[in-house]
Design a protein around this motif. Sequence first.
Motif, PDB file in Angstrom:
ATOM      1  N   ALA A   1       0.823  -1.210   0.000  1.00 47.66           N
ATOM      2  CA  ALA A   1       0.000   0.000   0.000  1.00 47.66           C
ATOM      3  C   ALA A   1       0.858   1.262   0.000  1.00 47.66           C
ATOM      4  N   LEU A   2       1.920   1.268   0.803  1.00 49.80           N
ATOM      5  CA  LEU A   2       2.816   2.421   0.830  1.00 49.80           C
ATOM      6  C   LEU A   2       3.477   2.626  -0.534  1.00 49.80           C
ATOM      7  N   ALA A   3       3.857   1.515  -1.165  1.00 54.60           N
ATOM      8  CA  ALA A   3       4.478   1.623  -2.487  1.00 54.60           C
ATOM      9  C   ALA A   3       3.488   2.159  -3.510  1.00 54.60           C
ATOM     10  N   ALA A   4       2.241   1.668  -3.445  1.00 59.24           N
ATOM     11  CA  ALA A   4       1.225   2.108  -4.394  1.00 59.24           C
ATOM     12  C   ALA A   4       0.915   3.584  -4.245  1.00 59.24           C
ATOM     13  N   CYS A   5       1.033   4.095  -3.033  1.00 66.49           N
ATOM     14  CA  CYS A   5       0.641   5.478  -2.753  1.00 66.49           C
ATOM     15  C   CYS A   5       1.831   6.376  -2.462  1.00 66.49           C
TER      16      CYS A   5
ATOM     17  N   ALA B   1      -2.404   5.312   1.724  1.00 66.02           N
ATOM     18  CA  ALA B   1      -2.178   3.874   1.838  1.00 66.02           C
ATOM     19  C   ALA B   1      -3.266   3.208   2.674  1.00 66.02           C
ATOM     20  N   ALA B   2      -3.721   3.888   3.721  1.00 66.67           N
ATOM     21  CA  ALA B   2      -4.804   3.341   4.540  1.00 66.67           C
ATOM     22  C   ALA B   2      -6.075   3.172   3.707  1.00 66.67           C
ATOM     23  N   ASP B   3      -6.376   4.161   2.857  1.00 63.17           N
ATOM     24  CA  ASP B   3      -7.544   4.043   1.977  1.00 63.17           C
ATOM     25  C   ASP B   3      -7.352   2.918   0.965  1.00 63.17           C
ATOM     26  N   TYR B   4      -6.133   2.786   0.470  1.00 61.26           N
ATOM     27  CA  TYR B   4      -5.814   1.737  -0.510  1.00 61.26           C
ATOM     28  C   TYR B   4      -6.071   0.357   0.092  1.00 61.26           C
ATOM     29  N   VAL B   5      -5.623   0.149   1.328  1.00 61.63           N
ATOM     30  CA  VAL B   5      -5.814  -1.142   1.995  1.00 61.63           C
ATOM     31  C   VAL B   5      -7.299  -1.427   2.176  1.00 61.63           C
ATOM     32  N   SER B   6      -8.059  -0.428   2.625  1.00 58.64           N
ATOM     33  CA  SER B   6      -9.494  -0.626   2.821  1.00 58.64           C
ATOM     34  C   SER B   6     -10.186  -0.976   1.512  1.00 58.64           C
ATOM     35  N   GLN B   7      -9.757  -0.345   0.430  1.00 57.46           N
ATOM     36  CA  GLN B   7     -10.396  -0.574  -0.863  1.00 57.46           C
ATOM     37  C   GLN B   7     -10.091  -1.959  -1.408  1.00 57.46           C
ATOM     38  N   HIS B   8      -8.831  -2.399  -1.270  1.00 61.15           N
ATOM     39  CA  HIS B   8      -8.408  -3.639  -1.916  1.00 61.15           C
ATOM     40  C   HIS B   8      -8.576  -4.879  -1.038  1.00 61.15           C
ATOM     41  N   TYR B   9      -8.565  -4.716   0.276  1.00 58.02           N
ATOM     42  CA  TYR B   9      -8.617  -5.891   1.150  1.00 58.02           C
ATOM     43  C   TYR B   9      -9.854  -5.939   2.031  1.00 58.02           C
TER      44      TYR B   9
ATOM     45  N   GLY C   1      -8.335  -5.897   5.914  1.00 57.42           N
ATOM     46  CA  GLY C   1      -7.263  -4.908   5.992  1.00 57.42           C
ATOM     47  C   GLY C   1      -7.490  -3.840   7.041  1.00 57.42           C
ATOM     48  N   ASP C   2      -8.520  -3.991   7.881  1.00 55.70           N
ATOM     49  CA  ASP C   2      -8.829  -2.951   8.866  1.00 55.70           C
ATOM     50  C   ASP C   2      -7.661  -2.687   9.810  1.00 55.70           C
ATOM     51  N   VAL C   3      -7.022  -3.756  10.288  1.00 63.22           N
ATOM     52  CA  VAL C   3      -5.908  -3.598  11.226  1.00 63.22           C
ATOM     53  C   VAL C   3      -4.766  -2.833  10.571  1.00 63.22           C
ATOM     54  N   VAL C   4      -4.467  -3.186   9.327  1.00 62.93           N
ATOM     55  CA  VAL C   4      -3.389  -2.510   8.603  1.00 62.93           C
ATOM     56  C   VAL C   4      -3.750  -1.046   8.351  1.00 62.93           C
ATOM     57  N   ALA C   5      -4.991  -0.798   7.962  1.00 61.46           N
ATOM     58  CA  ALA C   5      -5.423   0.572   7.675  1.00 61.46           C
ATOM     59  C   ALA C   5      -5.307   1.452   8.916  1.00 61.46           C
TER      60      ALA C   5
END
Length: 574
Positions: A216-220, A227-235, A239-243
């Motif tokens: 996510a950090l790489a994508a953003c 990156a937090a939004d990216y994780v929520s969208q894709h997982y 991905g809540d814990v990661v977000a």
Amino acid sequence: MPRPCLIGDPMSRSFLAAAFLSALVALTFFSAPEAFAAVVHLSHGADPHAVFSHMSMATLTLAALRSKEGDLVARAAAKLGEISDSLAPDAIRAIETEHGRILGEVEAVRGHIVEAERAAAVDPVAIRTLERERIAGIRSVARKLGLADEVSDKAVNDGTGLDAFRTLAIDAAAERQQPIHSQNPGASDRGQQHRTYAQPKGEKVKGTDATRAMIALAACRGSRRDAADYVSQHYGPEGDVVARALSTSIGSAGGFLVPVDMASEVIELLRPASTVMALDPVIIPMPHGNMSIPRIQGGANAGYVGENQPTNASQQSFGMVQLSAKKLTSVVPISNDMIRFPSAATDAIVRNDMVLSIATRADLAFVRGQGSSFSPRGLKSFAASPSLAGANLIVAGVLVGSAYGAQSQANAIQALATVTNDLSRAELALENANIKMTKPGWIFSPRTKQYLMNIRDGLGNQIYYAEMSKGMLRGKPFKTTTQIPNNLIAVATDGTTPTADGSEIYLADFAEVYIGEAHGLELDVFPGGAYVDASGNLVSGVSNDQTVMRAIVQHDMNMRQEAAVALITGVRWF
């Protein structure tokens, strides 16, 4: 101002309609020239929304190719993961051959993708953008309606359009008679019925959360908020814990400081990946980066005395085992295409690359490191300690003949006797130092392993093959690492000429090996960054469409007793 993610910004419908009309025309002519006239007819006077709908067919062609590419990459990674030290050489070669065949298929598919994109005569970014929006939309609808991952996965793989999936999803939700809420996954449910989310598929693999944070950090481009939004969208809910972690954590240098529970999973994966750690040393947490542990340097004296005679008092002498966290940085380049289309295979590849790169460098330090204020002291340094006066250093005997080639009976007997004697001398060095051999283990190079597995007696019988096939040598476990060189100075067959083809063998009681771990893991990303590859070449991330990820861990190693490791040098067993 948040930096844009690699997932791209939405494009206008008019631009997409025009672009994808051109793509469909070119793709149709490329794959079926006889249908070209029908497509041209469609392009004149057609409603833009109708044209846009037909144009999704072109997207599906490339989507199918990319899906096949992802499946093949995952198969290649899985095939390579089948290799283990316990396999026979023929089995390893068979796996490597199959791995190469799969990679050949990957290259062929990638060639088809390039041809399709060229035939489409449109910016491939536009095609990928629409496909990402279709996938994201399907997953978003599935999450909101509480559908299982299998439903959205099937729709994505089948190429189902977003509008069609909405109809199917609503019908599926109605059949389940589940209450439907339209809030975002992170919105509050206070005062409303409980919303059902898609459940994870089985137990989550360790290290996945940290890996998804990296992707996510790489994508953003390093933006934690995006990156937090990216994780929520894709997982989704997985991905809540990661977000949450991405939204709240910050590293000392601006990177992402992975929470302790996530970092512990990655460090746990490092243990079997590292040769030294796989032999079960004593692992000591260092929450503050330093640790001091007492050790006995000299034992108490005892003696017999007569009646009414005084006993001479004696005491044990103590020293300290000092552990101080040393920072290890690992650089992992990753293809931006994998970031644009994250999947379970992407998670596995990134996780394995990160773990193996850290473990490989840690092995070099733990085995052969000389030690400094910045790097750990390794087994070789302890075996060669001046306090041992060379008692734990063994120079390998000179061999005659080869274990692989044809050799006389006399040479085979002599070679076996030399090898057996050298291994026995290493064992004796530890026993003479009163090492209890609670967790003994060998470490040597793959070349040495192959020699020992093939060495024969005078009758042609393989002496160690059966035992080593089970990961044991002379009743003790062994591990191999390429961090032990095969080009060290040694004595040649004639006993005088120095050669540069020697290696080393280590024997240690790993109950006396202490490794301190600071449970910290910091991640940072450098889009388009440059890095040095294994051959020492400087590689441009920009030219190769790569993002460079950096992982930082901290650890140290020390010996409770220096005499608990022996080293055989000048090994020319090949």
